[in-house]
Design a protein around this motif. Structure first.
Motif, PDB file in Angstrom:
ATOM      1  N   CYS A   4      -5.327  -0.695  -4.485  1.00  0.00           N
ATOM      2  CA  CYS A   4      -5.383   0.242  -5.608  1.00  0.00           C
ATOM      3  C   CYS A   4      -6.468   1.287  -5.371  1.00  0.00           C
ATOM      4  O   CYS A   4      -7.486   1.008  -4.734  1.00  0.00           O
ATOM      5  N   ASP A   5      -6.255   2.472  -5.919  1.00  0.00           N
ATOM      6  CA  ASP A   5      -7.151   3.595  -5.644  1.00  0.00           C
ATOM      7  C   ASP A   5      -8.337   3.704  -6.584  1.00  0.00           C
ATOM      8  O   ASP A   5      -9.130   4.645  -6.489  1.00  0.00           O
ATOM      9  N   GLY A   6      -8.489   2.765  -7.528  1.00  0.00           N
ATOM     10  CA  GLY A   6      -9.640   2.794  -8.425  1.00  0.00           C
ATOM     11  C   GLY A   6      -9.629   3.921  -9.427  1.00  0.00           C
ATOM     12  O   GLY A   6     -10.681   4.321  -9.941  1.00  0.00           O
ATOM     13  N   SER A   7      -8.451   4.433  -9.747  1.00  0.00           N
ATOM     14  CA  SER A   7      -8.344   5.583 -10.650  1.00  0.00           C
ATOM     15  C   SER A   7      -8.479   5.217 -12.121  1.00  0.00           C
ATOM     16  O   SER A   7      -8.528   6.095 -12.975  1.00  0.00           O
ATOM     17  N   VAL A  38      -3.319   2.900  -9.633  1.00  0.00           N
ATOM     18  CA  VAL A  38      -3.394   1.647 -10.377  1.00  0.00           C
ATOM     19  C   VAL A  38      -2.152   1.473 -11.249  1.00  0.00           C
ATOM     20  O   VAL A  38      -1.613   0.363 -11.375  1.00  0.00           O
ATOM     21  N   SER A  39      -1.652   2.563 -11.823  1.00  0.00           N
ATOM     22  CA  SER A  39      -0.458   2.461 -12.675  1.00  0.00           C
ATOM     23  C   SER A  39       0.751   2.018 -11.870  1.00  0.00           C
ATOM     24  O   SER A  39       1.551   1.191 -12.324  1.00  0.00           O
ATOM     25  N   ARG A  40       0.906   2.538 -10.643  1.00  0.00           N
ATOM     26  CA  ARG A  40       2.022   2.133  -9.791  1.00  0.00           C
ATOM     27  C   ARG A  40       1.863   0.670  -9.369  1.00  0.00           C
ATOM     28  O   ARG A  40       2.836  -0.093  -9.325  1.00  0.00           O
ATOM     29  N   ALA A  41       0.626   0.258  -9.074  1.00  0.00           N
ATOM     30  CA  ALA A  41       0.376  -1.130  -8.684  1.00  0.00           C
ATOM     31  C   ALA A  41       0.715  -2.083  -9.825  1.00  0.00           C
ATOM     32  O   ALA A  41       1.332  -3.134  -9.609  1.00  0.00           O
ATOM     33  N   LYS A  42       0.346  -1.729 -11.049  1.00  0.00           N
ATOM     34  CA  LYS A  42       0.666  -2.575 -12.197  1.00  0.00           C
ATOM     35  C   LYS A  42       2.176  -2.690 -12.390  1.00  0.00           C
ATOM     36  O   LYS A  42       2.695  -3.748 -12.759  1.00  0.00           O
ATOM     37  N   GLN A  43       2.876  -1.594 -12.138  1.00  0.00           N
ATOM     38  CA  GLN A  43       4.336  -1.610 -12.254  1.00  0.00           C
ATOM     39  C   GLN A  43       4.946  -2.583 -11.234  1.00  0.00           C
ATOM     40  O   GLN A  43       5.844  -3.376 -11.565  1.00  0.00           O
ATOM     41  N   GLN A  92       0.845  -1.185   0.000  1.00  0.00           N
ATOM     42  CA  GLN A  92       0.000   0.000   0.000  1.00  0.00           C
ATOM     43  C   GLN A  92       0.882   1.237   0.000  1.00  0.00           C
ATOM     44  O   GLN A  92       2.107   1.136   0.090  1.00  0.00           O
ATOM     45  N   LYS A  93       0.257   2.383  -0.086  1.00  0.00           N
ATOM     46  CA  LYS A  93       1.016   3.626  -0.183  1.00  0.00           C
ATOM     47  C   LYS A  93       1.609   3.991   1.169  1.00  0.00           C
ATOM     48  O   LYS A  93       0.935   3.925   2.205  1.00  0.00           O
ATOM     49  N   ALA A  94       2.900   4.369   1.167  1.00  0.00           N
ATOM     50  CA  ALA A  94       3.542   4.840   2.393  1.00  0.00           C
ATOM     51  C   ALA A  94       2.995   6.225   2.722  1.00  0.00           C
ATOM     52  O   ALA A  94       2.936   7.106   1.866  1.00  0.00           O
ATOM     53  N   ARG A  95       2.599   6.428   3.960  1.00  0.00           N
ATOM     54  CA  ARG A  95       1.906   7.671   4.320  1.00  0.00           C
ATOM     55  C   ARG A  95       2.831   8.793   4.770  1.00  0.00           C
ATOM     56  O   ARG A  95       2.379   9.881   5.054  1.00  0.00           O
ATOM     57  N   HIS A  96       4.133   8.511   4.823  1.00  0.00           N
ATOM     58  CA  HIS A  96       5.045   9.566   5.268  1.00  0.00           C
ATOM     59  C   HIS A  96       5.430  10.515   4.149  1.00  0.00           C
ATOM     60  O   HIS A  96       5.982  11.570   4.386  1.00  0.00           O
ATOM     61  N   ASN A  97       5.143  10.126   2.887  1.00  0.00           N
ATOM     62  CA  ASN A  97       5.629  10.907   1.757  1.00  0.00           C
ATOM     63  C   ASN A  97       4.623  10.820   0.632  1.00  0.00           C
ATOM     64  O   ASN A  97       4.380   9.766   0.071  1.00  0.00           O
TER      65      ASN A  97
END
Length: 595
Positions: A139-142, A103-108, A65-70
């Motif tokens: 994923c954020d469903g974007s 979603v693009s980052r997740a696919k990567q 998941q996305k790191a929340r510090h940055n």
């Protein structure tokens, strides 16, 4: 560009493998960081899988998941692979829940994971390739499909990786319009076309909530309890099919003690007083409860002792429980509708009756005054009370000594009075619980020995009694709300006992009991389900693939709520209208073969 992707794949593999190996030595307490923008968690064992509805594997899994510090970061920045970095050390202290990646980052990341697990990618210079646990990404469903999960699972024959299963879970906004629901035949045809197969199997799953409202006599009593039934069957005839009675069903029950509407709430309050006394022994400071009645505890005890003196003067045979008045505990009134389930004992001895009076104690001095009255009456032979055999409390020992006219001197100072009260209270409530479980033939005295043992210190005794109370709440709820009989209560009791002999108190734990759907059908037959799902599958072994279509009152991922505040709020999803709002979710699987 290709070289950069290879380095990133090798870096991700190195981080995932290091996390996996560390988990073999100890459970990771923190998520790890990858490339400044991704948190990696490895979950398994007792942890509840967040994708359990769409992947039924039993192994550990990575959740990314996305790191929340940055909020910003170069996704291809060189990974910190020289040493593990805990993302929690860099994240804000406050957490509003998991945050999804684009979603693009997740696919990567899925692509990098797939490359790293492909034994043909020797130019990555990974060395000995280890089969890693499956990987799932929030994923954020974007994207147009509104993807909320992407997943990848290595396929292997023996120790050799032969391919990978790729998963995609998509979810639309909640709706109550059933015309938006899929057609079963169309779903089956789409699966056949995608996976080039002519034969498919269907399996249904439905979950109903049973605890919203249950009738007790002519009254509707609402309990804030989580009681659900999960039902599975095959084959499926149509979307939203009601499960046939030959289906397999599992009761899921989790509840917290202390509901004022619970039939055993008064016993819960007694337990809370015991916990306060136990805490007072540890800290030296006791929080006394508000008086339960207008008369002081000292007055109640004095009146109780006076009655006993009159009976002794009237030549009652002391020590004979058949001629000793049974004084009902003032604070254990049980709802009349369930007296057959849990009723007050009629064999309260002297110490237990005292506990019922002294539960009104509101200060340390009042406690000393009560015990002073009692000890003086015993010393002067004014009373010769009856007590149960086997009691090990200090007061019981004094009573036994008083039979022979020789009592040791007890100094009523320090923690001694608090300990004396705690002991008689523990003795009383233990017998209450034993009376229920043994009396209802749900357990034997031997099987309950762990919970009522006096071989451990008082603190541990109180904790074990808490477990007994939680079990009691579960049994009474199933009896009163679901009208369960002994044939169902008995195995549920055994499940609870086994769990609590091995685990600490956990009122959020979900206890599960296989049942027949007919047992609870009347509670759900006119209700709409919380979850309805169909699995369409084909192939066998490594070739097996699955398509899942689901409607649910809750989103398929908690990050759907945190990322869409307002749109997916509880007030939107669980509105009070007759028609429930449903999330429509699709989970699809595809395979990539390496050989």
């Amino acid at each position: 560009m290709a070289a950069a992707r290879w380095r990133a794949a090798a870096a991700l593999y190195g981080q995932l493998r290091r996390i996996y190996e560390e988990a073999g030595r100890s459970t990771p307490e923190h998520p790890y960081l990858f490339e400044t923008d991704v948190e990696i968690c490895l979950i398994g064992g007792s942890h509840k899988s967040p994708i359990r509805g769409f992947w039924n594997g039993k192994s550990m899994i990575y959740i990314l998941q996305k790191a929340r510090h940055n909020e910003e970061g170069d996704p291809m920045e060189k990974s910190k692979t020289d040493h593990a970095i805990y993302a929690s050390e860099l994240s804000p202290k406050e957490s509003s829940g998991p945050v999804a990646l684009s979603v693009s980052r997740a696919k990567q990341l899925i692509s990098l994971y797939t490359m790293a697990q492909n034994p043909n990618m020797t130019h990555l210079q990974i060395g000995e390739l280890v089969v890693l646990p499956p990987l799932w990404i929030r994923c954020d469903g974007s994207d147009p499909e509104h993807t909320c999960w992407l997943g990848a699972e290595p396929l292997k024959a023996g120790n050799k990786i032969t391919g990978i299963n790729l998963y995609m879970v998509t979810c639309d906004s909640p709706t109550s319009n059933k015309t938006n629901f899929a057609n079963l035949e169309e779903l089956k045809m789409a699966h056949k076309m995608t996976h080039h197969t002519s034969n498919v199997m269907t399996k249904g799953f439905v979950q109903y909530e049973l605890s919203r409202a249950a009738a007790v006599g002519d009254t509707i009593v609402r309990y804030e309890r989580n009681i659900y039934v999960d039902i599975t069957w095959n084959p499926i005839d149509k979307i939203l099919q009601t499960p046939p009675l030959i289906s397999a069903a599992t009761l899921n029950i989790a509840l917290e003690s202390g509901d004022p509407r619970s039939p055993v709430y008064q016993l819960y309050k007694e337990l809370q007083f015991l916990l306060a006394l136990a805490e007072g022994l540890k800290t030296g400071v006791t929080e006394w409860p508000q008086p339960l009645q207008s008369d002081s505890a000292v007055k109640l005890v004095q009146e109780f002792l006076t009655d006993l003196k009159k009976k002794l003067d009237g030549c009652c045979i002391s020590g004979n429980k058949n001629e000793t008045e049974k004084i009902k505990c003032d604070t254990a009134a049980v709802d009349s509708s369930i007296k057959s389930v849990f009723s007050e004992r009629e064999d309260l001895d002297f110490a237990e009756q005292l506990w019922c009076k002294m539960r009104s104690v509101s200060s340390y001095q009042e406690l000393i005054d009560c015990f002073t009255l009692i000890i003086k009456s015993l010393e002067h032979g004014e009373i010769q009370p009856w007590i149960h055999q086997g009691s090990s409390s200090l007061l019981s020992k004094l009573i036994q000594q008083s039979y022979h006219g020789k009592m040791e001197v007890i100094s009523l100072d320090g923690i001694t009075p608090v300990q004396m009260l705690l002991e008689i209270g523990l003795d009383k409530v233990k017998k209450d619980y034993v009376n229920f479980f043994v009396g209802q033939e749900l357990a034997t005295l031997t099987y309950l020995d762990y919970f009522i043992s006096t071989s451990v210190d008082l603190q541990e005794q109180v904790h074990r009694v808490q477990k007994l109370h939680h079990m009691l709440e579960i049994m009474v709820s199933c009896t009163v709300l679901l009208e369960f009989k002994h044939e169902n209560l008995f195995p549920l009791t055994q499940i609870c006992i086994k769990y609590y002999k091995e685990n600490p108190l956990n009122e959020k734990h979900v206890f599960q009991l296989p049942i027949r759907p007919a047992l609870v059908k009347k509670f759900y037959r006119n209700d709409q389900p919380e979850v309805w799902k169909v699995d369409i599958s084909s192939g066998h072994g490594l070739q097996k693939v699955r398509t899942t279509w689901q409607v649910s009152t809750n989103p398929p991922a908690e990050h759907k709520l945190s990322n869409n505040t307002g749109l997916f709020s509880d007030s939107t999803v669980k509105e009070s209208s007759e028609e429930k709002m449903y999330f429509i979710t699709m989970a699809k699987c595809s395979q990539v073969h390496f050989t």
